[in-house]
Write a protein that holds these residues in place. Structure first.
Motif, short mmCIF file in Angstrom:
data_model
loop_
_atom_site.label_atom_id
_atom_site.label_comp_id
_atom_site.label_asym_id
_atom_site.label_seq_id
_atom_site.Cartn_x
_atom_site.Cartn_y
_atom_site.Cartn_z
N GLN A 270 0.83 -1.21 0.00
CA GLN A 270 0.00 0.00 0.00
C GLN A 270 0.86 1.26 0.00
N TYR A 271 1.94 1.24 0.79
CA TYR A 271 2.82 2.40 0.87
C TYR A 271 3.54 2.62 -0.46
N ALA A 272 4.04 1.52 -1.05
CA ALA A 272 4.81 1.62 -2.30
C ALA A 272 3.93 2.11 -3.45
N VAL A 273 2.69 1.62 -3.52
CA VAL A 273 1.79 2.03 -4.60
C VAL A 273 1.46 3.52 -4.48
N LYS A 274 1.18 3.98 -3.27
CA LYS A 274 0.89 5.41 -3.07
C LYS A 274 2.09 6.28 -3.41
N LEU A 275 3.29 5.74 -3.21
CA LEU A 275 4.52 6.48 -3.48
C LEU A 275 4.72 6.74 -4.98
N LEU A 276 4.09 5.91 -5.82
CA LEU A 276 4.30 6.03 -7.26
C LEU A 276 3.90 7.40 -7.81
N SER A 277 2.88 8.01 -7.22
CA SER A 277 2.43 9.31 -7.72
C SER A 277 3.44 10.42 -7.45
N SER A 278 4.42 10.17 -6.55
CA SER A 278 5.46 11.16 -6.27
C SER A 278 6.67 11.01 -7.18
N CYS A 279 6.66 9.93 -8.01
CA CYS A 279 7.80 9.69 -8.90
C CYS A 279 7.77 10.69 -10.06
N SER A 280 8.90 11.34 -10.28
CA SER A 280 9.01 12.31 -11.37
C SER A 280 10.24 11.98 -12.20
N SER A 463 23.76 -0.64 -18.64
CA SER A 463 24.85 0.34 -18.78
C SER A 463 25.69 0.06 -20.02
N ARG A 464 25.96 -1.21 -20.29
CA ARG A 464 26.75 -1.58 -21.47
C ARG A 464 25.97 -1.26 -22.75
N LEU A 465 24.67 -1.47 -22.75
CA LEU A 465 23.86 -1.14 -23.93
C LEU A 465 23.90 0.36 -24.22
N LEU A 466 23.89 1.18 -23.17
CA LEU A 466 23.95 2.63 -23.36
C LEU A 466 25.26 3.08 -24.00
N GLN A 467 26.31 2.28 -23.84
CA GLN A 467 27.62 2.62 -24.40
C GLN A 467 27.80 2.13 -25.83
N MET A 468 26.88 1.32 -26.32
CA MET A 468 27.02 0.78 -27.67
C MET A 468 26.74 1.88 -28.70
N PRO A 469 27.36 1.79 -29.89
CA PRO A 469 27.29 2.88 -30.89
C PRO A 469 25.88 3.30 -31.28
N LEU A 470 24.91 2.39 -31.22
CA LEU A 470 23.55 2.72 -31.62
C LEU A 470 22.94 3.81 -30.74
N PHE A 471 23.33 3.82 -29.45
CA PHE A 471 22.70 4.75 -28.50
C PHE A 471 23.65 5.80 -27.94
N SER A 472 24.93 5.56 -27.99
CA SER A 472 25.89 6.45 -27.29
C SER A 472 25.91 7.87 -27.84
N ASP A 473 25.56 8.06 -29.11
CA ASP A 473 25.63 9.41 -29.69
C ASP A 473 24.28 10.13 -29.71
N VAL A 474 23.26 9.56 -29.04
CA VAL A 474 21.95 10.20 -29.00
C VAL A 474 21.96 11.32 -27.94
N LEU A 475 21.57 12.51 -28.36
CA LEU A 475 21.51 13.65 -27.44
C LEU A 475 20.12 13.75 -26.84
N LEU A 476 20.05 13.75 -25.51
CA LEU A 476 18.77 13.87 -24.81
C LEU A 476 18.59 15.32 -24.39
N THR A 477 17.50 15.92 -24.83
CA THR A 477 17.30 17.36 -24.60
C THR A 477 16.45 17.65 -23.38
N ASN A 478 15.82 16.63 -22.81
CA ASN A 478 14.93 16.87 -21.67
C ASN A 478 15.74 17.22 -20.43
N SER A 479 15.39 18.32 -19.80
CA SER A 479 16.16 18.81 -18.64
C SER A 479 15.49 18.52 -17.31
N GLU A 480 14.34 17.82 -17.32
CA GLU A 480 13.64 17.53 -16.07
C GLU A 480 14.49 16.65 -15.17
N LYS A 481 14.61 17.05 -13.92
CA LYS A 481 15.44 16.31 -12.98
C LYS A 481 14.64 15.14 -12.39
#
Length: 589
Positions: A270-280, A463-481
């Protein structure tokens, strides 16, 4: 089923092919003149009498079992060895009298289907279905627009033995198709057909009852309409919602009860489910409201007219039923390379975030990714808290190397990447070869996840997938923390839950592995080639034994003559006493 939803892999439905050792007949005794109805013993005796009358004492000795008998309807299920089917059928057909009263046996075209869940033969059951039941199921599945191989109807001659045998083969082929199709085998129509006792409940009504109870203390919400069958889970239901003072805004409510991997206590859940709405997080779809009790949970999110990533790939309407949207797409076309790269990078980023937070997921597939402009946002974080089975569980439970939730997420990402690239799911897992792709880097990632070598030797981490050439050069523009604060006590509970989920998966994979080894050994032992080898070996052994026996007899005869010549006495033998054993040693194979 009143309890938890069966796990996907152990709930896998397989209709086993008949070994043809026995045949089953559903028969009904018709007594036009009425009168006393025979008991089960009298019914069995009537069957034996019919066999004796037509085939003599040899026919009467035919082993026939009355498996079930309903005295009210005078119907029964008979089991007979396959070699005696014709004798039994003809004897019943020609029987005309019972206790000096006219009677007739009618053989009903009903098929006994043995269904097994998982690898344990103990978890199996039998159901009886008529051709009309298959026809009704097939008509219901037409919404998928798939061409399914149901044998055609036949109005004349449909009681002939040859036709029924041929139809039985056709129905088996039909069942093989629907139980090996990933989406069809998980749909409510098929599950109810094969397991009616477990799926007799109307889950939409149950969900509505729970939702009404939830909102007694929250009167601002109002249900607009059920979103029928838009998801693949039977025990998860969706409703279109609105806020009373904001009638134009549409939201979507999802309701589900716990599954087999629910290891959190009711309080922690119950606590964990209610916590989901605070996830940003820029790549997690915002939750408006979430709550749970000891028996279920509901989550409310904004409703998106654009739908999910799967809707984009299949060019489907979000409100349409799951079978209609995804079983047989009209046009198969993958996404553009830049979309594949961007969406893939965004999904990997959010998976990495959840893993670092110690939050288990394990439910990645393209229908669980919402599109918001050019941004992918993950859905259904509550699934892992509730312990629901993964959409791809029946795949990754086959491979013992995929034994962690991160490994599960990577495997599921492989499915999703394949779907984004080719516009359809892979035909088989593992994948032997890949069609041409927009980039060699796409194929490189797919090979590292979905090939047989990857399944055996291990897959890359997120983490290793993020370093592979297919994804490593993708620029993410979203600045939301990103923000998702999980208290230490709940983190410990989530860690324990994650370990329990992984342990159950490992145990299931072990059982599947043992079952496969046993099946392979039995198949190998029963093959024609092995039978020939054993025959040749037995022949050689027999010849060797005969040769050694001849040599031993010659040696004894020679020793006996030598002993007689030297005056030594030899042990007495008689037909009633065994010959003294030879002291020579023989090697056995």
């Amino acid at each position: 089923m009143a309890g938890a939803e069966p796990p996907a892999a152990t709930f896998e439905r397989r209709v086993l092919r008949s070994a043809a050792e026995h045949h089953y007949l559903r028969v009904r005794l018709e007594l036009p003149d009425g009168g006393a109805r025979p008991s089960v013993a009298q019914f069995k005796q009537l069957v034996v009498s019919a066999l004796r009358e037509l085939h003599g004492e040899v026919g009467a000795a035919l082993p026939v079992d009355v498996l079930t008998y309903e005295e009210k309807t005078l119907s029964a299920i008979l089991r007979v060895v396959s070699s005696g089917l014709v004798k039994l059928w003809s004897a019943l057909t020609l029987l005309g009298f019972y206790q000096n009263r006219r009677c007739a046996f009618r053989v009903l075209q009903e098929y006994i289907i043995r269904v097994q869940r998982g690898v344990s033969a103990e978890n199996s059951w039998q159901i009886v279905r008529r051709y009309s039941d298959f026809d009704l199921l097939n008509n219901s599945l037409q919404i998928s627009t798939l061409s399914l191989p149901l044998p055609p109807k036949k109005l004349i001659g449909n009681m002939e033995r040859e036709f029924i045998a041929e139809r039985q083969k056709g129905l088996q082929a039909y069942l093989d198709v629907i139980t090996t199709h990933h989406i069809l085998s998980n749909c409510e129509l098929v599950k109810k057909f094969l397991d009616p006792n477990s799926y007799s409940v109307n889950y939409t009504e149950i969900a509505l009852q729970h939702v009404s109870m939830f909102f007694r203390s929250e009167p601002k919400w109002e249900v607009v309409e059920p979103l029928k069958d838009i998801g693949w889970r039977i025990r998860k239901k969706y409703f279109l919602m609105k806020i009373k003072n904001q009638p134009k805004e549409r939201l979507m409510l999802s309701w589900a009860d716990p599954g087999p991997d629910k290891y959190l206590s009711d309080k922690d859940l119950q606590y964990a489910v209610k916590l989901l709405s605070s996830c940003s997080h820029p790549y997690i779809y915002k939750i408006t409201f979430a709550t749970a009790n000891e028996s279920s949970a509901l989550v409310i999110r904004p409703f998106s007219e654009k739908g999910t990533l799967k809707d984009l790939i299949y060019k489907a309407k979000p409100k349409d039923p799951f079978l209609k949207k995804y079983c047989n797409p009209k046009k198969i076309q993958g996404l553009e390379l830049q979309q594949i790269k961007t969406y893939g990078r965004q999904i990997l980023e959010v998976l990495k975030f959840l893993h670092e937070k110690g939050f288990p997921y394990g439910h990645l597939h393209s229908a669980n990714v919402m599109l918001d402009g050019d941004t992918c946002k993950l859905l259904d974080l509550e699934n892992s808290l509730l312990g629901l089975p993964s959409f791809y569980r029946s795949y990754f439970s086959q491979f013992r190397k995929i034994n962690t939730l991160e490994g599960v997420d990577v495997h599921c990402f492989g499915h999703l990447l394949y779907e984004m690239t080719y516009g359809r799911p892979p035909d088989t897992i593992p994948v032997d070869s890949f069609p041409p792709a927009p980039s060699v880097f796409v194929v490189s990632v797919l090979e590292s996840i979905l090939t047989c070598e990857a399944m055996k030797n291990g897959m890359p981490t997120v983490s290793r997938l993020l370093q592979m050439p297919l994804f490593s050069d993708v620029l993410l523009t979203n600045s939301e923390k990103p923000q998702f604060k999980i208290p230490t006590k709940l983190k410990e509970a989530l860690k324990t839950s994650k370990e329990c989920i992984e342990k159950r998966l490992t145990e299931e994979q072990k059982l599947i592995h043992q079952h496969r080894r046993l099946t392979r050994a039995q198949s190998h032992h029963g093959s024609e080639e092995e039978k020939k080898k054993r025959k040749i070996l037995a022949r050689k052994k027999s010849k060797r034994s005969a040769y050694e026996s001849g040599e031993e007899h010659s040696a004894k005869y020679s020793n006996s003559n030598n002993s007689a010549g030297s005056g030594a006495s030899s042990p007495l033998t008689s037909p009633s006493s065994p010959t003294p054993p030879s002291t020579a040693e023989h090697a056995s194979f």
